[in-house]
Design a protein around this motif. Structure first.
Motif: not given
Length: 561
Positions: A492-497, A500-503
């Protein structure tokens, strides 16, 4: 939170290319307020400078035309061509791209886009399982006058109503009836626009224009130029806005739903290219504003990255002093031409996908300079897009970028090639041209190669012997259409660390995000197609449509009605 910012919008988009505009259009479509920040004084990004095509497998236009394609075929083809070479090319990412195609096409049509299929344009590996012809789409020529004052600040390289299939036909305008007819049609199309008071523009300029009209002129979105983002504002663990300089003045902007990074790659940042790609000179055809700003912003808040060593590679004619490189595509497929290294040996199929040629040049590093050598029949019969400006031609000759000779022996000496190697290369290639089969690199075997070839040349439209002088050689350098590595995102184009966690509150699409296309280029528009799809997916998610959440539920959660 809004009182802490000079301005507040639901969505803040960094960059004004296809990815940024698609995200902004999605926000408009969801009823959200949106601001696009463009760091330069011209909007449109690399998209506005490009061929403007989108590779859209199983798209609604194909379905309306009754052209066979399917989700299964598209995914099979992506598995064959892309595979899983990075976390950004996972099956989930590939499925998200394919499944987002229809939404992109239908949403843009809802907002006034008029699409056309490039019906004859093959995938770049059409013979592989799932490969097709005609998956590319483009906008119909767009009237720039509909943009009003915004038209003056658009980044436009070619303000004419040219379309994708014009390009390959115009290349042989002097050698085939179809090419001549297409040239006449383009002339009449251009004149027709002028007579009716329109300022028609095609390919990338047309696409960017259609996006800008839908988002800014009609959709109420906002676009700021000369607005460079310097920092992401984080509250807790969520990105809630940006700090930028607009016309040299500090400004803070709140993003109630999220920030979308769509600011292009780092193609014009030589320090980054040295660090990540090991190249000592950049000859990019991308937007000069692509200096890695968006990548730096993502890294500052802990984003994982992928594919930083990659670019949308290809061969380019070396630039004259103070000029720009000329990315070469169709000219490489036409007969009576070869590309050789500094010794005078071929090293690749000249007609192959530009990314493949670029990778072969990288693998051959140290064996340059490279030379694109043309028989007199090539220079007489075919249009060379890189040789249209007499002033550039003169400078190129003076600077040794173009070299001419009456005989191959003379050309060998002028270029400093190994005489025995070059003589053997030409003799072997000429034999292939006469037989119609390139036994070394298979030039002309694929439908993609033949798309740009000359059908009047037989038995192989991509092969013609190098034997008639005068001969012309152009220096070829490793070029690109932009870098393709950046922030790692989820489907969904969410930036990841890295873990694997979402910023939260941060999204990325386009060339500042790691590409779903990995290390290859499956078909025409494999840059802009995913950029647009994932830009729109970002907007859908930040509006509350991701993870099964409806827009109404999202609005209720935030208290905004």
């Amino acid at each position: 939170m809004s009182t802490e910012f000079d301005h507040t919008y639901d969505v803040v988009v960094v960059g004004s290319g296809a990815a940024g505009f698609a995200a902004a259009l999605g926000a408009v479509d969801e009823g959200l307020s949106v601001l696009i920040l463009e760091s330069t004084d011209q909007w449109g990004g690399s998209t506005s400078m490009s061929g403007g095509g989108l590779w859209m497998p199983n798209n609604p236009l194909m379905q309306r035309d009754g052209v066979g394609d399917s989700r299964e075929d598209a995914l099979t083809y992506l598995e064959q061509t892309v595979g899983q070479v990075s976390r950004s090319t996972s099956p989930a990412h590939r499925e998200a791209f394919v499944d987002g195609v229809a939404d992109l096409v239908l949403t843009t049509e809802k907002h006034g886009f008029r699409w056309a299929r490039a019906t004859d344009y093959p995938d770049y590996y059409p013979e592989l399982p799932g490969g097709k012809i005609g998956r590319g789409i483009e906008v119909e020529p767009f009237d720039g006058k509909l943009l009003g004052e915004l038209a003056k600040s658009q980044r436009v390289l070619m303000p004419v109503p040219i379309k994708t299939d014009d390009v390959w036909l115009l290349g042989r305008a002097w050698s085939t009836a179809a090419g001549f007819v297409r040239g006449a049609q383009l002339a009449f199309r251009t004149l027709g626009g002028l007579v009716t008071g329109k300022r028609l523009q095609g390919i990338g300029a047309g696409l960017a224009g259609a996006y800008c009209k839908a988002v800014v002129v009609d959709g109420g979105g906002h676009l700021w130029l000369n607005a460079s983002v310097e920092e992401l504002v984080v509250s807790g663990e969520r990105v809630v806005g940006v700090r930028a300089k607009r016309d040299g003045r500090d400004v803070s902007i709140g993003a109630g739903r999220g920030v979308v990074l769509a600011g292009g790659g780092f193609d014009h940042n030589l320090d980054l290219r040295r660090r990540y790609q090991g190249i000592e000179a950049e000859y990019s055809s991308g937007n000069p504003g692509n200096i890695g700003t968006a990548l730096a912003l993502a890294e500052q808040v802990g984003a994982a990255t992928e594919l930083l060593d990659e670019a949308w590679w290809g061969g380019s004619i070396a630039p004259v002093e103070g000029g720009d490189p000329s990315f070469i595509v169709g000219e490489r497929s036409l007969p009576y031409s070869i590309i050789v290294d500094a010794l005078g040996a071929r090293f690749a199929n000249e007609a192959e996908s530009y990314v493949d040629l670029g990778h072969h040049m990288l693998a051959h590093d140290g064996d340059g300079p490279y030379w694109f050598i043309l028989d007199a029949r090539h220079t007489r019969r075919y249009l060379r897009t890189f040789a249209l400006d007499p002033r550039v031609n003169k400078a190129a000759k003076e600077q040794g970028i173009v070299v001419k000779a009456d005989t191959l022996e003379e050309l060998t000496a002028k270029l400093g090639l190994d005489a025995a190697t070059f003589r053997s290369t030409v003799q072997r290639f000429n034999g292939f041209a006469r037989s119609g089969k390139d036994q070394d690199f298979h030039r002309g075997d694929s439908a993609y190669d033949r798309y740009y070839g000359d059908p009047t040349v037989r038995p192989n439209p991509c092969l013609g012997p190098i034997e008639k002088g005068p001969f012309t050689a152009y220096q070829v350098v490793l070029g690109d259409l932009g870098t393709k590595g950046g922030a790692l995102t989820d489907p969904d184009a969410r930036v990841l660390r890295e873990d694997g966690s979402v910023i939260a509150g941060l999204y990325a699409a386009g060339n500042n995000a790691a590409s779903v296309m990995g290390r290859t280029y499956p078909g025409p528009g494999s840059t802009i197609g995913p950029a647009s799809v994932f830009g729109l997916r970002a907007a859908r998610h930040l509006a509350g449509r991701g993870q099964g959440q409806s827009t109404g539920e999202a609005l209720a959660t935030t208290g905004r009605h």
